[in-house]
Design a protein around this motif. Sequence first.
Motif, short mmCIF file in Angstrom:
data_model
loop_
_atom_site.label_atom_id
_atom_site.label_comp_id
_atom_site.label_asym_id
_atom_site.label_seq_id
_atom_site.Cartn_x
_atom_site.Cartn_y
_atom_site.Cartn_z
N ASP A 35 0.86 -1.18 0.00
CA ASP A 35 0.00 0.00 0.00
C ASP A 35 0.90 1.22 0.00
OD1 ASP A 35 -2.33 -1.54 0.16
OD2 ASP A 35 -2.22 -1.61 2.35
N LEU A 36 0.56 2.18 -0.84
CA LEU A 36 1.37 3.38 -0.98
C LEU A 36 0.47 4.60 -0.97
CD1 LEU A 36 3.80 5.16 -1.95
CD2 LEU A 36 3.40 4.26 -4.24
N TYR A 37 0.79 5.55 -0.10
CA TYR A 37 0.14 6.86 -0.13
C TYR A 37 1.22 7.86 -0.48
CZ TYR A 37 -1.76 11.33 1.10
OH TYR A 37 -2.16 12.64 1.02
N SER A 38 0.91 8.73 -1.44
CA SER A 38 1.83 9.78 -1.82
C SER A 38 1.05 11.02 -2.18
CB SER A 38 2.67 9.33 -3.03
OG SER A 38 3.55 10.36 -3.42
N HIS A 39 1.62 12.15 -1.85
CA HIS A 39 0.94 13.39 -2.24
C HIS A 39 0.93 13.52 -3.76
CE1 HIS A 39 -0.75 17.32 -2.09
NE2 HIS A 39 0.21 17.73 -2.90
N GLU A 40 2.10 13.35 -4.39
CA GLU A 40 2.13 13.52 -5.85
C GLU A 40 2.97 12.49 -6.59
OE1 GLU A 40 5.49 17.03 -5.95
OE2 GLU A 40 3.40 17.57 -6.19
N LEU A 41 3.29 11.39 -5.95
CA LEU A 41 4.03 10.28 -6.56
C LEU A 41 5.32 10.77 -7.23
CD1 LEU A 41 3.18 7.27 -6.57
CD2 LEU A 41 2.55 7.56 -8.95
N PRO A 42 6.27 11.30 -6.45
CA PRO A 42 7.48 11.86 -7.05
C PRO A 42 8.25 10.84 -7.87
CG PRO A 42 7.73 11.64 -4.67
CD PRO A 42 6.29 11.33 -5.00
N ALA A 43 8.60 11.23 -9.08
CA ALA A 43 9.29 10.33 -10.01
C ALA A 43 10.66 9.93 -9.50
CB ALA A 43 9.40 10.99 -11.38
N ASP A 44 11.34 10.79 -8.76
CA ASP A 44 12.67 10.44 -8.27
C ASP A 44 12.64 9.34 -7.21
OD1 ASP A 44 11.54 12.16 -6.37
OD2 ASP A 44 13.44 13.17 -5.92
N VAL A 45 11.46 9.00 -6.73
CA VAL A 45 11.30 7.90 -5.77
C VAL A 45 10.61 6.71 -6.43
CG1 VAL A 45 10.26 7.18 -3.58
CG2 VAL A 45 11.21 9.50 -3.82
N TYR A 46 9.46 6.94 -7.08
CA TYR A 46 8.59 5.85 -7.52
C TYR A 46 8.66 5.53 -9.01
CZ TYR A 46 6.80 6.82 -2.91
OH TYR A 46 6.71 7.05 -1.56
N ALA A 47 9.40 6.29 -9.79
CA ALA A 47 9.56 5.95 -11.20
C ALA A 47 10.96 5.40 -11.45
CB ALA A 47 9.31 7.18 -12.09
N THR A 48 11.69 5.11 -10.38
CA THR A 48 13.02 4.56 -10.54
C THR A 48 12.95 3.11 -11.02
OG1 THR A 48 13.19 3.73 -8.28
CG2 THR A 48 13.91 6.02 -8.67
#
Length: 166
Positions: A35-48
């Motif tokens: 389960d993941l909650y993110s304000h804006e799904l930052p690419a430098d964290v979650y698109a790696t």
Amino acid sequence: MPPTRPDRSEPGESPAVRLARDAAKLARSARRHLDLYSHELPADVYATEAFCEAIKQLVIGAPRHARVRILIADTRPAARGHALVTLGQTLSSAIEFRTPAPGATSWFGECLIADAARGLTQHERRALTPPQSLGPPEARKLHGEFEARWQAAQTASDLRRLYLGG
């Protein structure tokens, strides 16, 4: 052991780099659910590559039971092209995106929970606070809070793939 603790970092490592590393590590440790909650799904964290590969392996490794739920407050940045969104569109039977219910209060900057047993939080991404690891009791409590928010959330329709007949 305290309920939350900062994870160890490499000398000179920024909180953003640590969050990306720790998020990929937590995703790799998941066996059935993330389960993941993110304000804006930052690419430098979650698109790696490391994070997306961990999600892909989770879904492929436990195909009947795998579930990745992503609750994202502001979908606009991710809707413009994001590796995790593309992966979610490809593996849509196991990866789901929702947005918080209208009027829902802000929560964490970032929050991940693996199998309701381990977690990672970061309170304010913009302030670049260090991520905090959570043990089983704290992760279970946080999972309950996530579940309530998930049930009240709406499908993130702008992150779904649109198929035109043909």
